[in-house]
Write an enzyme that holds these catalytic residues in place. Structure first.
Site, PDB file in Angstrom:
ATOM      1  N   PHE A 283       0.868  -1.186   0.000  1.00  0.00           N
ATOM      2  CA  PHE A 283       0.000   0.000   0.000  1.00  0.00           C
ATOM      3  C   PHE A 283       0.909   1.241   0.000  1.00  0.00           C
ATOM      4  O   PHE A 283       1.864   1.311   0.760  1.00  0.00           O
ATOM      5  CB  PHE A 283      -0.877   0.011   1.254  1.00  0.00           C
ATOM      6  CG  PHE A 283      -2.157   0.781   1.119  1.00  0.00           C
ATOM      7  CD1 PHE A 283      -2.145   2.171   1.089  1.00  0.00           C
ATOM      8  CD2 PHE A 283      -3.374   0.133   1.035  1.00  0.00           C
ATOM      9  CE1 PHE A 283      -3.310   2.892   0.979  1.00  0.00           C
ATOM     10  CE2 PHE A 283      -4.557   0.846   0.924  1.00  0.00           C
ATOM     11  CZ  PHE A 283      -4.525   2.229   0.894  1.00  0.00           C
TER      12      PHE A 283
ATOM     13  N   PHE B 115      10.871  -0.395  13.546  1.00  0.00           N
ATOM     14  CA  PHE B 115       9.673   0.324  13.104  1.00  0.00           C
ATOM     15  C   PHE B 115      10.041   1.353  12.040  1.00  0.00           C
ATOM     16  O   PHE B 115      10.441   2.470  12.350  1.00  0.00           O
ATOM     17  CB  PHE B 115       9.007   0.997  14.310  1.00  0.00           C
ATOM     18  CG  PHE B 115       7.668   1.607  14.000  1.00  0.00           C
ATOM     19  CD1 PHE B 115       7.467   2.978  14.107  1.00  0.00           C
ATOM     20  CD2 PHE B 115       6.616   0.810  13.608  1.00  0.00           C
ATOM     21  CE1 PHE B 115       6.241   3.540  13.824  1.00  0.00           C
ATOM     22  CE2 PHE B 115       5.368   1.372  13.321  1.00  0.00           C
ATOM     23  CZ  PHE B 115       5.194   2.731  13.425  1.00  0.00           C
TER      24      PHE B 115
ATOM     25  N   HIS C 180      -9.393   6.194   9.947  1.00  0.00           N
ATOM     26  CA  HIS C 180      -8.914   4.814   9.700  1.00  0.00           C
ATOM     27  C   HIS C 180      -7.438   4.672  10.074  1.00  0.00           C
ATOM     28  O   HIS C 180      -7.021   3.667  10.649  1.00  0.00           O
ATOM     29  CB  HIS C 180      -9.126   4.479   8.226  1.00  0.00           C
ATOM     30  CG  HIS C 180      -8.947   3.025   7.928  1.00  0.00           C
ATOM     31  ND1 HIS C 180      -8.075   2.563   6.975  1.00  0.00           N
ATOM     32  CD2 HIS C 180      -9.522   1.917   8.462  1.00  0.00           C
ATOM     33  CE1 HIS C 180      -8.118   1.247   6.939  1.00  0.00           C
ATOM     34  NE2 HIS C 180      -8.999   0.831   7.820  1.00  0.00           N
TER      35      HIS C 180
ATOM     36  N   ARG D 204      10.195  11.663   3.570  1.00  0.00           N
ATOM     37  CA  ARG D 204      10.832  10.730   4.517  1.00  0.00           C
ATOM     38  C   ARG D 204      11.225   9.409   3.869  1.00  0.00           C
ATOM     39  O   ARG D 204      11.602   8.464   4.552  1.00  0.00           O
ATOM     40  CB  ARG D 204       9.898  10.504   5.709  1.00  0.00           C
ATOM     41  CG  ARG D 204       9.789  11.746   6.592  1.00  0.00           C
ATOM     42  CD  ARG D 204       8.509  11.838   7.388  1.00  0.00           C
ATOM     43  NE  ARG D 204       8.501  13.056   8.225  1.00  0.00           N
ATOM     44  CZ  ARG D 204       8.206  14.263   7.754  1.00  0.00           C
ATOM     45  NH1 ARG D 204       7.898  14.430   6.452  1.00  0.00           N
ATOM     46  NH2 ARG D 204       8.256  15.322   8.544  1.00  0.00           N
TER      47      ARG D 204
ATOM     48  N   VAL E  32       1.650   4.829   6.096  1.00  0.00           N
ATOM     49  CA  VAL E  32       0.236   5.054   6.409  1.00  0.00           C
ATOM     50  C   VAL E  32      -0.022   6.541   6.268  1.00  0.00           C
ATOM     51  O   VAL E  32       0.577   7.363   6.973  1.00  0.00           O
ATOM     52  CB  VAL E  32      -0.097   4.589   7.837  1.00  0.00           C
ATOM     53  CG1 VAL E  32      -1.572   4.837   8.144  1.00  0.00           C
ATOM     54  CG2 VAL E  32       0.244   3.106   7.997  1.00  0.00           C
TER      55      VAL E  32
ATOM     56  N   THR F  93     -10.935   9.951   6.924  1.00  0.00           N
ATOM     57  CA  THR F  93     -11.519   9.387   8.144  1.00  0.00           C
ATOM     58  C   THR F  93     -10.420   9.096   9.167  1.00  0.00           C
ATOM     59  O   THR F  93      -9.252   9.395   8.954  1.00  0.00           O
ATOM     60  CB  THR F  93     -12.257   8.072   7.815  1.00  0.00           C
ATOM     61  OG1 THR F  93     -11.268   7.071   7.482  1.00  0.00           O
ATOM     62  CG2 THR F  93     -13.221   8.261   6.661  1.00  0.00           C
TER      63      THR F  93
HETATM   64  N1  LIG Z   1      -4.730   3.415   4.161  1.00  0.00           N
HETATM   65  C1  LIG Z   1      -3.559   2.676   4.275  1.00  0.00           C
HETATM   66  C2  LIG Z   1      -3.572   1.310   4.464  1.00  0.00           C
HETATM   67  N2  LIG Z   1      -4.741   0.634   4.549  1.00  0.00           N
HETATM   68  C3  LIG Z   1      -4.836  -0.792   4.389  1.00  0.00           C
HETATM   69  C4  LIG Z   1      -4.579  -1.540   5.690  1.00  0.00           C
HETATM   70  O1  LIG Z   1      -3.193  -1.491   6.039  1.00  0.00           O
HETATM   71  C5  LIG Z   1      -4.966  -3.012   5.533  1.00  0.00           C
HETATM   72  O2  LIG Z   1      -4.225  -3.577   4.477  1.00  0.00           O
HETATM   73  C6  LIG Z   1      -6.444  -3.158   5.262  1.00  0.00           C
HETATM   74  O3  LIG Z   1      -7.158  -2.469   6.257  1.00  0.00           O
HETATM   75  C7  LIG Z   1      -6.879  -4.636   5.252  1.00  0.00           C
HETATM   76  O4  LIG Z   1      -6.584  -5.247   6.491  1.00  0.00           O
HETATM   77  N3  LIG Z   1      -2.411   0.628   4.598  1.00  0.00           N
HETATM   78  C8  LIG Z   1      -1.209   1.283   4.534  1.00  0.00           C
HETATM   79  O5  LIG Z   1      -0.146   0.653   4.643  1.00  0.00           O
HETATM   80  N4  LIG Z   1      -1.182   2.622   4.338  1.00  0.00           N
HETATM   81  C9  LIG Z   1      -2.328   3.357   4.209  1.00  0.00           C
HETATM   82  O6  LIG Z   1      -2.266   4.598   4.033  1.00  0.00           O
HETATM   83  C1  LIG Z   2      -4.915   5.243   6.383  1.00  0.00           C
HETATM   84  C2  LIG Z   2      -5.919   4.774   5.419  1.00  0.00           C
HETATM   85  O1  LIG Z   2      -6.463   3.677   5.515  1.00  0.00           O
HETATM   86  C3  LIG Z   2      -6.452   5.783   4.446  1.00  0.00           C
HETATM   87  O2  LIG Z   2      -6.030   5.455   3.138  1.00  0.00           O
HETATM   88  C4  LIG Z   2      -7.952   5.721   4.520  1.00  0.00           C
HETATM   89  O3  LIG Z   2      -8.427   6.828   3.792  1.00  0.00           O
HETATM   90  P1  LIG Z   2      -9.871   7.355   4.225  1.00  0.00           P
HETATM   91  O4  LIG Z   2      -9.751   7.737   5.700  1.00  0.00           O
HETATM   92  O5  LIG Z   2     -10.103   8.584   3.357  1.00  0.00           O
HETATM   93  O6  LIG Z   2     -10.844   6.235   4.000  1.00  0.00           O
END
Ligand SMILES: Nc1c(NC[C@H](O)[C@H](O)[C@H](O)CO)[nH]c(=O)[nH]c1=O
Ligand SMILES: CC(=O)[C@@H](O)COP(=O)(O)O
Length: 165
Positions: free
Chosen positions: A23, A114, A89, A128, A82, A87
């Site tokens: 991702f 990490f 999330h 970064r 990430v 949201t």
């Molecule tokens: N939004 C990002 C994600 N989302 C996916 C989650 O990590 C995971 O794969 C999914 O929720 C299924 O379990 N992952 C990242 O590495 N970076 C993001 O920005």
């Molecule tokens: C960190 C994530 O999972 C991000 O891609 C989710 O995006 P959103 O909060 O707009 O659904």
């Protein structure tokens, strides 16, 4: 007072696992390149580095746990990006993942590094991953090498550990 020596030497017997998220691979590929280049710059050969791609950062801990538990790897380097969206999330990924990774390292007595970026924007992430703010993959690889060497100088744990010890 004697001090444990910090060094960046890689033994031919040291194997490193790198768990990297697919991702945001525009970013994570650069983190991986930085980490692998750093390990090689400090003496690691290709067969001393194992890379595991996971779908997203949330999947890093379960794979890191399996690799750390094997006892095969001196350290497990984790890399991801990430990036906050609309949201909350990201909040449910970042802190739980970091906590899980720390627990894995403590559980098996192996450094779990990490190298996961937790950013507000793609710009921050790219900065970064080889940009103006450095490369978190390089930092994680350096920390892996140093911590492996430090642990090697430390006394072995007194209490029996899991199979990886
Ligand atoms: N939004 C990002 C994600 N989302 C996916 C989650 O990590 C995971 O794969 C999914 O929720 C299924 O379990 N992952 C990242 O590495 N970076 C993001 O920005
Ligand atoms: C960190 C994530 O999972 C991000 O891609 C989710 O995006 P959103 O909060 O707009 O659904």
């Amino acid at each position: 007072m004697p001090a444990l020596e910090a060094n960046l030497l890689i033994s031919p017997d040291d194997h490193f696992a790198v768990v990297v998220s697919r991702f945001n691979d525009l970013v994570t590929t650069r983190l991986l390149e930085g980490a692998v280049a750093t390990l090689k710059r400090h003496g690691a050969k290709d067969d001393q580095i194992t890379t595991a791609w996971v779908p997203g950062s949330f999947e890093i801990p379960v794979v890191a746990d399996r690799l750390a538990s094997s006892g095969k790897y001196a350290a497990v380097i984790t890399l991801g990006a990430v990036i906050q969206g609309e949201t909350s999330h990201h909040e449910y990924i970042n802190a739980p993942m970091a906590s899980a990774l720390m627990q894995i390292g403590l559980k098996y007595g192996r450094p779990v590094l990490f190298g996961v970026l937790t950013c507000h924007s793609m710009e921050q992430a790219l900065d970064r991953a080889g940009g103006k703010a450095g490369n978190k993959g390089v930092e994680a690889a350096l920390a892996a090498i140093e911590t492996v060497n430090l642990l090697r100088q430390c006394a072995q744990p007194a209490s029996p550990r899991t199979k990886s010890s």
